[in-house]
Scaffold this motif. Structure first.
Motif, PDB file in Angstrom:
ATOM      1  N   SER A 163       0.839  -1.189   0.000  1.00 20.14           N
ATOM      2  CA  SER A 163       0.000   0.000   0.000  1.00 20.14           C
ATOM      3  C   SER A 163       0.879   1.246   0.000  1.00 20.14           C
ATOM      4  N   LEU A 164       0.501   2.259  -0.798  1.00 18.96           N
ATOM      5  CA  LEU A 164       1.285   3.492  -0.824  1.00 18.96           C
ATOM      6  C   LEU A 164       1.181   4.238   0.496  1.00 18.96           C
ATOM      7  N   PRO A 169      10.257   3.757   3.713  1.00 20.56           N
ATOM      8  CA  PRO A 169      11.220   4.410   2.811  1.00 20.56           C
ATOM      9  C   PRO A 169      12.036   3.400   2.013  1.00 20.56           C
ATOM     10  N   GLU A 170      12.338   2.246   2.631  1.00 25.55           N
ATOM     11  CA  GLU A 170      13.137   1.226   1.956  1.00 25.55           C
ATOM     12  C   GLU A 170      12.376   0.644   0.757  1.00 25.55           C
ATOM     13  N   THR A 171      11.094   0.317   0.995  1.00 23.39           N
ATOM     14  CA  THR A 171      10.279  -0.231  -0.090  1.00 23.39           C
ATOM     15  C   THR A 171      10.071   0.803  -1.180  1.00 23.39           C
ATOM     16  N   GLN A 174      13.190   1.063  -3.307  1.00 20.50           N
ATOM     17  CA  GLN A 174      13.349  -0.082  -4.190  1.00 20.50           C
ATOM     18  C   GLN A 174      12.380  -0.018  -5.371  1.00 20.50           C
ATOM     19  N   LEU A 175      11.130   0.358  -5.093  1.00 22.18           N
ATOM     20  CA  LEU A 175      10.138   0.439  -6.158  1.00 22.18           C
ATOM     21  C   LEU A 175      10.463   1.546  -7.148  1.00 22.18           C
ATOM     22  N   MET A 176      11.057   2.623  -6.669  1.00 23.36           N
ATOM     23  CA  MET A 176      11.477   3.700  -7.566  1.00 23.36           C
ATOM     24  C   MET A 176      12.623   3.230  -8.456  1.00 23.36           C
ATOM     25  N   GLU A 177      13.559   2.479  -7.880  1.00 22.08           N
ATOM     26  CA  GLU A 177      14.683   1.947  -8.659  1.00 22.08           C
ATOM     27  C   GLU A 177      14.201   0.939  -9.700  1.00 22.08           C
ATOM     28  N   ASP A 178      13.130   0.218  -9.375  1.00 24.99           N
ATOM     29  CA  ASP A 178      12.554  -0.755 -10.314  1.00 24.99           C
ATOM     30  C   ASP A 178      11.632  -0.093 -11.336  1.00 24.99           C
TER      31      ASP A 178
END
Length: 363
Positions: A163-164, A169-171, A174-178
């Protein structure tokens, strides 16, 4: 927030606007629809707000909810026909084709040109309005229903929902990098109410291999996405179809015989399917007739970061242009044939002769 009368005044004052809203929302249409309301509480104001506030819009119209396509048909139908370039509103039954007997596989077996392949569809819950008519409580409820369906997926599709609201911050990093994380930066969508109560009721689901992804309440209620590196379109498409069919067992999606699957923006109606590849075609893209080639095969070329962006290193996002008036398998075939032609031209290969036969059938 501007009233309907104020929005109409802004639209009338936007003399230089080239939007489909400006073109088709005549005074007669406005007067006919201004007092109507859908069962979800949607009004004409929700449909025209974004285009009236942003006269430089291309379309400028959003549907307040699934029923808006019927209640406000005098505006939406002409816009849809104009955008999709169709002479009548008629959409075939959903047909994914025989996914176990596809006549295509990897579009770039050598791995020289296609960087990645992605196929997605938009879907809307039949029992909920679109973003501008949803309450915060309804949005949370819809996320819960969708999440429960997603968490029952098994096999390759099995994954985790994030959920947003309250995301660590870690998730988030990671989602931004993906390149998985969607945001609230589109001003046209914002004006339409697409980001109301942000980030409440929104989230991202993806499987363990990160090849199957679902966005919840980004623009549409659900965006179902299948993707992977390379050009294996068959594998990507099969995974998408499996995911759709599994979710259909739990969720009821909004659809009309004339328009296909209903989405927030009229531009995504019909199959609501967009199949695309990121492909290296610097030579073809430099050809003076590049756009004509794309038009011939009903494909669209964009920069790798989406519409209105530039190519990077000769890599383009190539996708099917048509969504309304054809089946899912036909849309995939159009994209496949267009991409194969671009690859042939990029490699400077001779065109294969047409097989000698009395006729052929597209399944």
């Amino acid at each position: 927030m501007s009233s309907l009368d104020e929005l109409w005044e802004k639209l009338c004052a936007a003399e230089d606007s080239k939007s489909l809203l400006k073109k088709h929302c005549t005074e007669d249409v406005y007067n006919k629809l201004k007092d109507k309301q859908t069962k979800f509480g949607g009004t004409l104001a929700e449909c025209i707000r974004s285009g009236a506030e942003n006269p430089e819009s291309g379309v400028g119209v959003y549907a307040s909810d699934p029923e808006a396509y019927t209640v406000f048909a005098d505006l939406l139908n002409p816009v849809i026909m104009d955008y999709h370039k169709v002479k009548q509103l008629k959409h075939p039954a959903c047909n994914f084709g025989k996914v176990d007997k596809l006549d295509f596989g990897d579009l770039d077996p050598s791995g020289e040109l296609i960087v990645s392949t992605r196929v997605r569809v938009g879907r809307s819950h039949a029992s909920y309005g679109f973003p501008p008519t949803l309450t915060k409580e309804q949005r949370i409820e819809m996320e819960k229903v969708t999440r429960e369906a997603l968490e029952q997926l098994t096999g390759e599709l099995k994954g985790t929902y994030h959920s947003l609201d309250g995301m660590s911050p870690e998730t988030q990093k990671q989602l931004m990098e993906d390149h998985f994380l969607f945001n609230d930066s589109d001003r046209f969508l914002k004006a339409a109410g697409g980001y109301n109560d942000w980030p409440t009721g929104r989230g991202i689901f993806f499987n363990d291999n990160k090849t199957f992804l679902v966005w919840v309440n980004e623009e549409d209620h659900i965006r179902i996405i299948s993707m992977q590196q390379g050009g294996d379109l068959a594998a990507v498409y099969k995974r998408l179809v499996e995911g759709i069919k599994e979710l259909e067992k739990k969720l009821d999606f909004a659809r009309l015989p004339t328009l296909g699957y209903l989405t927030f923006c009229p531009s995504n109606l019909g199959t609501a399917l967009r199949a695309s590849v990121h492909v290296k075609i610097p030579k073809v893209a430099a050809m003076p007739d590049f756009k004509e080639i794309c038009d011939k095969y009903h494909i669209q070329a964009r920069g790798i970061h989406g519409e209105h962006t530039e190519s990077v290193g000769g890599v383009y996002d190539i996708s099917n242009k048509r969504r309304l008036g054809l089946t899912e398998i036909e849309a995939i075939q159009e994209m496949r044939q267009g991409v194969q032609e671009l690859i042939r031209l990029e490699k400077g290969e001779e065109k294969a002769p047409s097989p000698k036969s009395k006729g052929c059938v597209i399944l």
